[in-house]
Design an enzyme around this catalytic site. Structure first.
Site, PDB file in Angstrom:
ATOM      1  N   ASP A 187       0.852  -1.185   0.000  1.00 42.01           N
ATOM      2  CA  ASP A 187       0.000   0.000   0.000  1.00 42.01           C
ATOM      3  C   ASP A 187       0.893   1.242   0.000  1.00 42.01           C
ATOM      4  OD1 ASP A 187      -1.690   2.130   0.442  1.00 42.01           O
ATOM      5  OD2 ASP A 187      -2.913   1.112   1.935  1.00 42.01           O
ATOM      6  N   HIS A 192       0.467   7.880   4.085  1.00 44.20           N
ATOM      7  CA  HIS A 192       1.076   7.202   5.231  1.00 44.20           C
ATOM      8  C   HIS A 192       2.575   7.474   5.362  1.00 44.20           C
ATOM      9  CE1 HIS A 192      -2.760   5.219   5.418  1.00 44.20           C
ATOM     10  NE2 HIS A 192      -2.598   4.740   4.201  1.00 44.20           N
ATOM     11  N   ILE A 207      -0.599   9.389   8.659  1.00 46.08           N
ATOM     12  CA  ILE A 207      -1.344   8.495   9.543  1.00 46.08           C
ATOM     13  C   ILE A 207      -0.995   7.042   9.228  1.00 46.08           C
ATOM     14  CG2 ILE A 207      -3.228  10.151   9.773  1.00 46.08           C
ATOM     15  CD1 ILE A 207      -4.865   8.417   7.838  1.00 46.08           C
ATOM     16  N   GLY A 210      -5.006   1.889   8.107  1.00 44.08           N
ATOM     17  CA  GLY A 210      -6.040   1.216   8.886  1.00 44.08           C
ATOM     18  C   GLY A 210      -5.817  -0.281   8.939  1.00 44.08           C
TER      19      GLY A 210
END
Length: 292
Positions: A187, A192, A207, A210
């Site tokens: 990903d 991120h 961040i 998830g």
């Protein structure tokens, strides 16, 4: 409109070949915090190739995470990554995941929901090898600013927490470079890693994925209430209720047999931010322990 719901849901299924081996499994486990303490026998099940067990959440990244990438490039879908958030995830395991595998993924878009100011895209990836079905992933993608097209609103039920103290509570500290390590699973969203990109998306710093939190949580539950037996997990569903920043500590609360045997209900919060919600509506369905 960048999202054409009718075109997306009517599109022919897309197939992709997936392959993985022990190195991919080990990288994934390290990316969700396995290996601490490094010589702990319980951790070596996740990190040492000659005794490797595969967490079912590995299904979300097997083959480089093609379920998500394939879904966002489906016909009828053209979205700005700065507007995309992961809304929810479910993995259903049909049999234990092998350490090394080759399989075919069939991806569809079963639904696109209109939430008013946002759209929710449901992506489904069904994976099978020559022996039959392996797993099914349902991924909910929340896209800000893409609602209002007159579609169905979709389900919106919430799962209340049990009216009792949790059976187990554990804390899992995250590395400052957790997102940089986890993104090596496939990903590559700069949200991120790149502070400038994160700022354009409305965050003061990058961040955590998830799905990294998702994996950390499953490992905590397997290790704490399922005796370290990854083969007991049948399905794992969650709703992403808030962001996590690398370097924070997750607080994972677990209720056994909630509301019935064979289920563990879980709530995850950010311990460093007054228990701000992170994962909600989270349930792990499991089988019984096998013979010793």
């Amino acid at each position: 409109m960048p999202i054409d719901a009718a075109k997306a849901t009517a599109a022919e299924p897309r197939t992709t070949e997936l392959t993985w081996d022990h190195k991919d499994v080990q990288l994934y486990h390290l990316g969700i915090g396995a290996g601490v303490p490094a010589t702990d026998p319980g951790e070596l099940r996740y990190t040492l190739e000659d005794r490797l067990h595969v967490l079912p959440s590995f299904a979300t990244v097997a083959g480089g995470g093609m379920a998500l990438a394939g879904g966002l490039s489906a016909p009828g879908i053209d979205v700005d990554l700065t507007a995309v958030l992961h809304g929810g995830q479910t993995v259903t395991v049909h049999r234990p995941l092998p350490v090394k595998g080759s399989a075919v993924q069939t991806a569809t878009v079963p639904a696109v929901y209109d939430k008013g100011k946002a759209a929710v895209i449901l992506l489904r990836a069904e994976v099978a090898d020559t022996d039959g079905p392996l797993w099914t992933c349902d991924t909910q993608i929340f896209v800000r600013g893409e609602g209002g097209f007159g579609g169905e609103r979709g389900p919106s039920g919430r799962l209340a927490l049990p009216d009792r103290a949790p059976d187990k509570t554990v804390e899992r500290p995250l590395r400052e470079d957790q997102a940089l390590l986890y993104r090596l699973n496939g990903d590559w969203n700069p949200l991120h890693a790149d502070p400038e990109f994160a700022a354009r998306a409305g965050f003061d710093r990058p961040i955590l994925h998830g799905l990294c939190t998702y994996g950390v949580t499953l490992k905590a539950v397997v290790d704490t209430v399922l005796g370290g037996d990854v083969g007991r997990v049948r399905s794992y569903a969650t709703r992403f209720a808030g962001v996590v920043f690398p370097g924070e500590t997750l607080r994972v609360r677990m209720w056994r047999d909630a509301p019935e045997p064979g289920r563990v209900q879980v709530a995850v919060t950010a311990a460093d931010r007054d228990d701000a919600p992170v994962l909600a509506d989270t349930v792990i369905e499991h089988g019984q322990a096998g013979p010793v």
